[in-house]
Design a protein around this motif. Structure first.
Motif, mmCIF file in Angstrom:
data_model
loop_
_atom_site.group_PDB
_atom_site.id
_atom_site.type_symbol
_atom_site.label_atom_id
_atom_site.label_comp_id
_atom_site.label_asym_id
_atom_site.label_seq_id
_atom_site.Cartn_x
_atom_site.Cartn_y
_atom_site.Cartn_z
ATOM 1 N N THR A 68 0.824 -1.206 0.000
ATOM 2 C CA THR A 68 0.000 0.000 0.000
ATOM 3 C C THR A 68 0.864 1.265 0.000
ATOM 4 O O THR A 68 1.837 1.357 0.739
ATOM 5 C CB THR A 68 -0.912 0.032 1.246
ATOM 6 N N SER A 90 -0.741 7.178 -1.707
ATOM 7 C CA SER A 90 -1.678 7.598 -2.751
ATOM 8 C C SER A 90 -2.888 6.667 -2.839
ATOM 9 O O SER A 90 -3.919 7.028 -3.411
ATOM 10 C CB SER A 90 -0.966 7.640 -4.110
ATOM 11 N N ASP A 91 -2.757 5.464 -2.274
ATOM 12 C CA ASP A 91 -3.875 4.511 -2.271
ATOM 13 C C ASP A 91 -4.873 4.808 -1.163
ATOM 14 O O ASP A 91 -5.979 4.265 -1.156
ATOM 15 C CB ASP A 91 -3.358 3.077 -2.087
ATOM 16 N N LEU A 131 -12.028 5.348 -4.654
ATOM 17 C CA LEU A 131 -11.585 3.969 -4.880
ATOM 18 C C LEU A 131 -12.149 3.415 -6.185
ATOM 19 O O LEU A 131 -11.462 2.690 -6.908
ATOM 20 C CB LEU A 131 -11.998 3.081 -3.704
ATOM 21 N N LYS A 161 -10.092 4.794 -8.971
ATOM 22 C CA LYS A 161 -8.798 4.124 -9.054
ATOM 23 C C LYS A 161 -8.917 2.750 -9.702
ATOM 24 O O LYS A 161 -8.007 2.281 -10.388
ATOM 25 C CB LYS A 161 -8.181 3.983 -7.655
ATOM 26 N N GLN A 162 -10.046 2.077 -9.476
ATOM 27 C CA GLN A 162 -10.281 0.755 -10.059
ATOM 28 C C GLN A 162 -10.753 0.841 -11.511
ATOM 29 O O GLN A 162 -10.877 -0.178 -12.190
ATOM 30 C CB GLN A 162 -11.329 -0.008 -9.243
ATOM 31 N N LYS A 204 -13.375 0.007 0.938
ATOM 32 C CA LYS A 204 -12.510 -0.812 0.084
ATOM 33 C C LYS A 204 -13.134 -2.178 -0.172
ATOM 34 O O LYS A 204 -13.088 -2.699 -1.288
ATOM 35 C CB LYS A 204 -11.133 -0.969 0.715
#
Length: 400
Positions: free
Chosen positions: A173, A176-177, A352, A355-356, A385
């Motif tokens: 991890t 930025s995550d 999230l 990002k995905q 998440k």
């Protein structure tokens, strides 16, 4: 004397990095080099193939890369002296240079230089390199690269025997995550950078609700600063009494370390409470200026307090309870990771999802995320998440 016989003798003469001749690949190579001219072709092929097979098993892309790696990871007396900032003796200096010269020659070996008479023999690749020059350059930045297991791994834990064990598949991890809690992340990052620069660094306590990213933040900071010379060692509550010895082992290491205690809490008569209290009162940073303690807890005061604890005839009752409840104040920095409100939770979900690479209708995504968290009972970064990971794994983004 031919070159292979001379190389065999040089390997037997390795002194400072003596442990390397016990390496499985090097040992197999030496067995081949030691074959005499009277050895049969079958014996030569068998010894050569054993060496190459051992090399294959390491997963190294090239033989030269493998030799360089084990040399860089060698935890020898010379590198320890350099790591402490001291000057090795002239005799030791000469010996290490001879060792490096030997492994430079080893790294140049090719299949053709060993046995080039049979087309069916297994092969290996090698590349041009200068192990000696690269090793000397690394020593100039030893506080960044480290040595031994610390040159290869970045995350560790304390084994049952009290030894430091590397984590083979660490959490990757990055900061930025992680969504939200930017203020808390910056404080931890800045404190850790102070540790790396040799400035006074505080021990940190991260408290707050479960799933808010306390542990992930600490590990993400390590991932961000690993190439600057930072390592992390996780220690369980029942192992706290081992910290003094760990500090003794680490105090002369050129790297910087975080001792990480996750999910910390005590009962009032817990022996481990006294161990941690003594360590914190003794100022771990003063004893080892390359180590700081970071701990997480879902409890603000660390000590589980029952109503029955408030009763009794203890003359010094108030002093006793104050001691139990003030352990957290012995950390130089205390940070709280509060449970996110609805707006923050949904913001984390959307980030999230982005990002995905999930395409979604914001209203449908929010409704689905709220429905998901109602079943869980609480909003958190972890729940967000899990929700997004569930969508990605089921490939149902089209309904959002």
């Amino acid at each position: 004397m031919n070159k292979l016989m001379e190389l065999s003798q040089r390997l037997h003469a390795v002194s400072v990095m003596r442990e390397l001749i016990e390496d499985r690949v090097i040992k197999a190579l030496m067995s081949f080099l030691e074959l005499t001219d009277e050895a049969s072709e079958t014996e030569k092929i068998d010894a050569y193939t054993t060496f190459v097979s051992e090399l294959y098993m390491t997963g190294a892309e090239t033989f030269s890369e493998y030799v360089k790696r084990i040399v860089f990871e060698s935890e020898n007396i010379y590198v320890k002296i350099k790591g402490k900032g001291e000057i090795p003796s002239a005799v030791l200096e000469k010996s290490i240079m001879e060792d490096l010269k030997t492994f430079d020659e080893v790294a140049k070996l090719t299949p053709e230089s060993l046995l080039n008479e049979y087309d069916f023999l297994p092969r290996f690749e090698t590349e041009k390199c200068s192990i000696k020059n690269d090793y000397i350059k690394r020593l100039d930045r030893i506080e960044k690269y480290g040595y031994g297991i610390y040159a290869k791994y970045k995350m560790f834990y304390i084994g049952e025997d009290g030894g430091i064990v590397p984590v083979q598949n660490p959490d990757e991890t990055m900061l930025s995550d992680l969504i939200d809690y930017k203020r808390e992340q910056k404080i931890i990052l800045d404190n850790t950078k102070a540790l790396l620069s040799g400035k006074p660094a505080a021990n940190i306590l991260l408290t707050g609700d479960a799933g808010t990213g306390k542990s992930s933040t600490v590990k993400a900071v390590v991932n961000e600063l690993y190439d600057k010379g930072l390592r992390i060692i996780e220690i369980r509550k029942e192992q706290l009494h081992k910290i003094p010895k760990i500090l003794d082992d680490l105090t002369e290491n050129p790297l910087k370390f975080i001792l990480f205690i996750d999910d910390l809490s005590f009962t009032k008569d817990d022996d481990n409470f006294s161990a941690l209290k003594a360590i914190l009162e003794g100022s771990v940073s003063a004893k080892s200026n390359n180590v700081a303690i970071y701990a997480t807890s879902n409890r603000r005061h660390l000590v589980k307090e029952n109503f029955s604890d408030r009763e009794g005839d203890d003359v010094h009752f108030n002093d006793t309870m104050q001691e139990l409840l003030s352990l957290s104040e012995r950390f130089g920095i205390q940070l709280t990771f509060s449970r996110p409100d609805k707006a923050t939770y949904l913001d984390i979900v959307r980030n999230l999802a982005d990002k995905q690479g999930i395409k979604y209708n914001p209203e449908k995504l929010d409704a689905a995320a709220e429905k998901f968290v109602l079943k869980r009972g609480t909003r958190s970064a972890r729940a967000a998440k899990q929700f997004i990971d569930g969508i990605a794994s089921r490939n149902i983004s089209d309904i959002l």
